[in-house]
Enzyme design. Structure first.
Site, PDB file in Angstrom:
ATOM      1  N   GLU A  90      35.712 -74.140  37.656  1.00 37.78           N
ATOM      2  CA  GLU A  90      36.748 -74.532  38.602  1.00 37.78           C
ATOM      3  C   GLU A  90      37.164 -73.337  39.457  1.00 37.78           C
ATOM      4  O   GLU A  90      37.010 -72.185  39.056  1.00 37.78           O
ATOM      5  CB  GLU A  90      37.969 -75.075  37.853  1.00 37.78           C
ATOM      6  N   CYS A 103      40.527 -68.424  44.578  1.00 40.27           N
ATOM      7  CA  CYS A 103      40.512 -67.881  43.220  1.00 40.27           C
ATOM      8  C   CYS A 103      39.225 -68.388  42.586  1.00 40.27           C
ATOM      9  O   CYS A 103      39.021 -69.599  42.470  1.00 40.27           O
ATOM     10  CB  CYS A 103      41.741 -68.411  42.478  1.00 40.27           C
ATOM     11  N   CYS A 110      35.530 -68.768  28.479  1.00 40.96           N
ATOM     12  CA  CYS A 110      35.920 -67.375  28.229  1.00 40.96           C
ATOM     13  C   CYS A 110      35.927 -67.125  26.725  1.00 40.96           C
ATOM     14  O   CYS A 110      36.269 -68.003  25.941  1.00 40.96           O
ATOM     15  CB  CYS A 110      37.325 -67.117  28.796  1.00 40.96           C
ATOM     16  N   CYS A 114      42.895 -66.029  24.624  1.00 40.48           N
ATOM     17  CA  CYS A 114      44.357 -65.867  24.769  1.00 40.48           C
ATOM     18  C   CYS A 114      45.019 -67.216  24.479  1.00 40.48           C
ATOM     19  O   CYS A 114      44.561 -68.259  24.961  1.00 40.48           O
ATOM     20  CB  CYS A 114      44.718 -65.393  26.169  1.00 40.48           C
ATOM     21  N   CYS A 117      46.250 -69.757  27.370  1.00 38.60           N
ATOM     22  CA  CYS A 117      45.335 -70.038  28.476  1.00 38.60           C
ATOM     23  C   CYS A 117      44.375 -71.190  28.158  1.00 38.60           C
ATOM     24  O   CYS A 117      43.717 -71.181  27.117  1.00 38.60           O
ATOM     25  CB  CYS A 117      44.546 -68.773  28.787  1.00 38.60           C
ATOM     26  N   CYS A 331      47.737 -70.500  37.300  1.00 32.64           N
ATOM     27  CA  CYS A 331      47.120 -69.518  36.391  1.00 32.64           C
ATOM     28  C   CYS A 331      46.987 -70.069  34.989  1.00 32.64           C
ATOM     29  O   CYS A 331      47.940 -70.589  34.427  1.00 32.64           O
ATOM     30  CB  CYS A 331      47.982 -68.270  36.281  1.00 32.64           C
TER      31      CYS A 331
HETATM   32  N1  SAH Z   1      40.493 -63.200  32.352  1.00 30.78           N
HETATM   33  C1  SAH Z   1      41.224 -62.536  33.356  1.00 30.78           C
HETATM   34  C2  SAH Z   1      41.332 -63.314  34.647  1.00 30.78           C
HETATM   35  C3  SAH Z   1      41.499 -64.807  34.553  1.00 30.78           C
HETATM   36  S1  SAH Z   1      43.045 -65.363  33.946  1.00 30.78           S
HETATM   37  C4  SAH Z   1      42.597 -62.147  32.838  1.00 30.78           C
HETATM   38  O1  SAH Z   1      42.983 -62.606  31.783  1.00 30.78           O
HETATM   39  O2  SAH Z   1      43.239 -61.339  33.509  1.00 30.78           O
HETATM   40  C5  SAH Z   1      44.092 -65.183  35.361  1.00 30.78           C
HETATM   41  C6  SAH Z   1      45.539 -64.869  35.039  1.00 30.78           C
HETATM   42  O3  SAH Z   1      46.212 -66.020  34.525  1.00 30.78           O
HETATM   43  C7  SAH Z   1      45.723 -63.781  34.007  1.00 30.78           C
HETATM   44  O4  SAH Z   1      46.724 -62.877  34.401  1.00 30.78           O
HETATM   45  C8  SAH Z   1      46.167 -64.578  32.798  1.00 30.78           C
HETATM   46  O5  SAH Z   1      46.831 -63.794  31.860  1.00 30.78           O
HETATM   47  C9  SAH Z   1      47.026 -65.624  33.441  1.00 30.78           C
HETATM   48  N2  SAH Z   1      47.334 -66.795  32.624  1.00 30.78           N
HETATM   49  C10 SAH Z   1      46.552 -67.387  31.716  1.00 30.78           C
HETATM   50  N3  SAH Z   1      47.171 -68.463  31.177  1.00 30.78           N
HETATM   51  C11 SAH Z   1      48.385 -68.540  31.774  1.00 30.78           C
HETATM   52  C12 SAH Z   1      49.471 -69.449  31.684  1.00 30.78           C
HETATM   53  N4  SAH Z   1      49.434 -70.493  30.851  1.00 30.78           N
HETATM   54  N5  SAH Z   1      50.544 -69.228  32.466  1.00 30.78           N
HETATM   55  C13 SAH Z   1      50.577 -68.197  33.340  1.00 30.78           C
HETATM   56  N6  SAH Z   1      49.577 -67.320  33.479  1.00 30.78           N
HETATM   57  C14 SAH Z   1      48.486 -67.484  32.715  1.00 30.78           C
HETATM   58 FE1  SF4 Z   2      40.122 -65.438  29.197  1.00 31.22          FE
HETATM   59 FE2  SF4 Z   2      42.251 -66.884  29.833  1.00 31.22          FE
HETATM   60 FE3  SF4 Z   2      42.548 -64.669  28.382  1.00 31.22          FE
HETATM   61 FE4  SF4 Z   2      41.894 -64.478  30.991  1.00 31.22          FE
HETATM   62  S1  SF4 Z   2      43.791 -65.300  30.152  1.00 31.22           S
HETATM   63  S2  SF4 Z   2      40.979 -63.385  29.241  1.00 31.22           S
HETATM   64  S3  SF4 Z   2      40.595 -66.326  31.199  1.00 31.22           S
HETATM   65  S4  SF4 Z   2      41.428 -66.529  27.750  1.00 31.22           S
END
Ligand code: SAH
Ligand code: SF4
Length: 343
Positions: A90, A103, A110, A114, A117, A331
């Site tokens: 996406e 974006c 991934c 986290c 996410c 995000c």
């Molecule tokens: N993997 C990379 C980039 C993709 S995630 C990273 O983690 O930086 C893009 C951004 O979205 C990151 O800053 C991540 O921490 C944030 N993010 C992920 N899940 C989120 C959520 N539920 N609410 C707000 N930001 C989130």
């Molecule tokens: Fe991966 Fe989501 Fe963590 Fe970014 S925030 S490293 S996309 S699991």
């Protein structure tokens, strides 16, 4: 099969000549790629022998938009792209007064896991090639009919877990042979793979770097971001400082505000202390809803109190406006809704 859309002019020339064709053909091929040729047969000024060779030995990677969801509350569009092997990623197109930002994803899923996410919850299949990253931008451009001015690598995947392809992408996309998007208009976001932050800093590219921090101490950061068990906060901050010193660029810290978890006054003071003296900006994002994650956004009052403490302590911080919330395009909300072979 050779992914010729991930090659620069030099590499393509080497590929073409080592297979017995004239060197000037490489430039012709690049021009066709730039003009969105979908097949080698479209490349009419190439001799048949070369077209046949390419058909057997190479492919034109793409990211085909198979669905575009338009937000009703802002101009955000979420794209579902299909890759050449039937995988899906996406991406999100955002409109600001200063232009269009896309974006893009760097991996199918991934590995980082986290807890807040959606991508992290949907598993991992493979990393994307440079050409697949470029194609996401170009497909969005063709879909909206306007030039994309800015790119963020904040879609699905961890860019520094696909480091070589991401660097190849950055060099290629900013060249005149490709989309010519200046590095200053591109931002890479990482969850904190420390050795790659040093490598990236050493390249001294003019590209922006964003670190997803989300907590100022190891106990709570390790709870939501497993990568912190490998590279802890102190090491991460040291690497961030190295990047700033090396590039003279301001670094961004992403910080998702989660109700009752990382949004108290005490945490705001700890964060201020941690970032003191670093040329940085803190992007506060009220955590977006992700099914099964069980996290709630901080209240508006809490968001303001948090930002006020950072500002009072000399840390540059803003609360980011949420875009595309009605289409799960914010995000952390991108995920593998479709698996290979579904459509
Ligand atoms: N993997 C990379 C980039 C993709 S995630 C990273 O983690 O930086 C893009 C951004 O979205 C990151 O800053 C991540 O921490 C944030 N993010 C992920 N899940 C989120 C959520 N539920 N609410 C707000 N930001 C989130
Ligand atoms: Fe991966 Fe989501 Fe963590 Fe970014 S925030 S490293 S996309 S699991």
């Amino acid at each position: 099969m050779t992914d010729i859309k991930s090659m620069n002019l030099c590499e393509l020339t080497e590929y073409i000549t080592s297979n017995g064709f004239e060197r000037f053909r490489a430039k012709q091929i690049l021009t066709w790629i730039k003009h969105d040729a979908e097949s080698f047969d479209d490349m009419k000024n190439l001799p048949l022998k070369l077209r046949d060779f390419l058909k057997n030995d190479a492919y034109l990677a793409g990211a085909e938009i198979i669905n575009a969801q338009h937000s009703r509350i802002d101009d955000t569009v979420k794209y579902l792209y299909r890759l050449y092997d039937g995988e899906y990623v996406e991406g999100v197109l955002m409109s600001y007064h200063h232009g269009r930002t896309v974006c893009i994803s760097t991996q199918v899923g991934c590995k980082m896991g986290c807890t807040f996410c959606a991508t992290g919850k949907s598993g991992f299949s493979r990393s994307l090639t440079a050409s697949e990253m470029i194609s996401q931008i170009r497909s969005a451009e063709l879909d909206c009919g306007e030039r994309i001015s800015n790119v963020v690598l904040m879609g699905m995947g961890e860019p520094f877990d696909n480091y070589d392809n991401v660097i190849r992408f950055l060099k290629l996309v900013s060249s005149e042979d490709s989309l010519n998007i200046g590095m200053r208009h591109i931002t890479v976001s990482t969850c904190g793979i420390v050795p790659r932050i040093y490598d990236f800093a050493d390249l001294e590219l003019q590209c922006g770097l964003s670190i997803s921090l989300h907590a100022p101490d190891d106990t709570s950061r390790s709870r939501t971001m497993p990568i912190n068990r490998r590279y802890q906060v102190k090491e991460l901050i040291k690497a961030a400082k190295y990047y700033v010193d090396k590039t003279n660029r301001r670094i961004t810290f992403e910080y998702a505000l989660i109700d009752g978890k990382n949004d108290t006054d005490e945490v705001a003071y700890a964060l201020s202390e941690l970032l003191k003296g670093i040329l940085c900006h803190v992007n506060l994002i009220p955590v977006n809803n992700v099914t099964g994650a069980g996290y709630k956004k901080s209240s508006l009052k809490r968001q303001q109190a948090f930002v006020d403490i950072l500002s009072a302590n000399g840390i540059n911080a803003t609360v980011r406006r949420t875009l595309g919330s009605d289409i799960d395009a914010s995000c952390g909300q991108l995920k593998r809704k479709f698996m290979k072979g579904d459509a």
